[in-house]
Design a protein around this motif. Structure first.
Motif, PDB file in Angstrom:
ATOM      1  N   TYR A  71       0.831  -1.201   0.000  1.00 39.69           N
ATOM      2  CA  TYR A  71       0.000   0.000   0.000  1.00 39.69           C
ATOM      3  C   TYR A  71       0.870   1.257   0.000  1.00 39.69           C
ATOM      4  O   TYR A  71       0.599   2.218  -0.735  1.00 39.69           O
ATOM      5  CB  TYR A  71      -0.930  -0.001   1.210  1.00 39.69           C
ATOM      6  N   ILE A 114       2.548   1.635  -3.452  1.00 31.90           N
ATOM      7  CA  ILE A 114       1.543   2.086  -4.427  1.00 31.90           C
ATOM      8  C   ILE A 114       1.246   3.569  -4.238  1.00 31.90           C
ATOM      9  O   ILE A 114       1.166   4.341  -5.206  1.00 31.90           O
ATOM     10  CB  ILE A 114       0.255   1.256  -4.292  1.00 31.90           C
ATOM     11  N   SER A 117       2.122   6.281  -7.070  1.00 30.28           N
ATOM     12  CA  SER A 117       0.996   7.035  -7.628  1.00 30.28           C
ATOM     13  C   SER A 117       1.264   8.539  -7.567  1.00 30.28           C
ATOM     14  O   SER A 117       1.020   9.269  -8.545  1.00 30.28           O
ATOM     15  CB  SER A 117      -0.289   6.695  -6.868  1.00 30.28           C
ATOM     16  N   TYR A 143      -4.220   2.119 -11.784  1.00 29.11           N
ATOM     17  CA  TYR A 143      -4.738   0.848 -11.271  1.00 29.11           C
ATOM     18  C   TYR A 143      -3.908  -0.344 -11.754  1.00 29.11           C
ATOM     19  O   TYR A 143      -3.762  -1.335 -11.033  1.00 29.11           O
ATOM     20  CB  TYR A 143      -6.218   0.689 -11.626  1.00 29.11           C
ATOM     21  N   GLU A 163      -1.030  -0.321  -9.427  1.00 31.97           N
ATOM     22  CA  GLU A 163      -1.459  -0.883  -8.147  1.00 31.97           C
ATOM     23  C   GLU A 163      -1.455  -2.408  -8.182  1.00 31.97           C
ATOM     24  O   GLU A 163      -0.929  -3.066  -7.267  1.00 31.97           O
ATOM     25  CB  GLU A 163      -2.856  -0.372  -7.805  1.00 31.97           C
ATOM     26  N   HIS A 214       1.226  -4.666  -6.031  1.00 39.01           N
ATOM     27  CA  HIS A 214       0.650  -5.546  -5.017  1.00 39.01           C
ATOM     28  C   HIS A 214       1.079  -6.993  -5.250  1.00 39.01           C
ATOM     29  O   HIS A 214       1.511  -7.685  -4.319  1.00 39.01           O
ATOM     30  CB  HIS A 214      -0.870  -5.429  -5.043  1.00 39.01           C
TER      31      HIS A 214
END
Length: 211
Positions: free
Chosen positions: A89, A92, A96, A185, A188, A192
């Motif tokens: 998290y 990311i 971002s 996305y 992400e 992950h």
């Protein structure tokens, strides 16, 4: 330290920004000064407990699936997997913000970047706050199907918030905004998956019997 009034003001501003397109009052409540940007990273403190809840419920939900023995949750201890969720998290989040900085620079909108950071940071707790709804539904019903269905509006909500952050802070047309959302996305998903695989791989190396 956490200023709860400041947090509430900024989260309210994010919601007004997204849902009241004719209302510009949110701009007055956004502190996009240097100190305001740094203060906005306290949003992580609100994210943390809900991220733990999300992991716990996802693990419980996975146990209801027939292929649980082959799932990610069986490949390493829960504590390590939870840590990997926090690491993923954080990575990311950082990537971002970096991507948004590069986009703002390319568009010549660097002056808006501090506002983008503050909005993006304070938007993070919103989707996780709403995760309480499918989490509670699953814990009460033990229905994975209900859990999955109730997450769909939350995904749509998160996309909607991000869409409005882009459209109201950057000179983007519709197609470009859609492309950026898709890119973020995909990042992400990739981060992950990579962090999870590294955590599981490291554990299996360490736990492998010697000799």
């Amino acid at each position: 330290m956490i200023d709860f009034d400041d947090a509430a003001r900024h989260i309210s501003a994010v919601l007004r920004m997204a849902f009241r397109t004719e209302d510009e009052s949110w701009r007055r409540d956004i502190d996009n000064s240097i100190s305001g940007v740094f203060q906005s990273f306290w949003a992580a403190a609100f994210v943390a407990p809900f991220l733990m809840l999300a992991y716990y419920v996802a693990e419980r939900a996975a146990r209801t699936a027939p292929n649980f023995d082959d799932s990610f949750f069986t490949k390493a201890p829960s504590g390590l997997l939870l840590i990997s969720e926090f690491v993923a998290y954080a990575v990311i989040w950082a990537i971002s913000l970096w991507a948004l900085a590069m986009i703002a620079k390319k568009l010549g909108a660097q002056k808006n970047y501090s506002t983008i950071v503050v909005l993006f940071n304070w938007a993070q707790p919103l989707g996780l706050f709403l995760f309480v709804i499918p989490a509670a539904a699953f814990l009460l019903s033990n229905s994975f199907e209900l859990f999955a269905i109730l997450q769909l509006p939350i995904i749509a909500f998160n996309v909607f918030i991000f869409w409005n952050i882009l459209r109201r802070t950057l000179p983007l047309d519709v197609g470009s905004a859609v492309a950026i959302i898709a890119l973020i996305y995909l990042i992400e998903l990739g981060v992950h998956t990579t962090v999870q695989s590294l955590a599981v791989g490291a554990y299996q190396i360490v736990a492998a019997p010697s000799g």
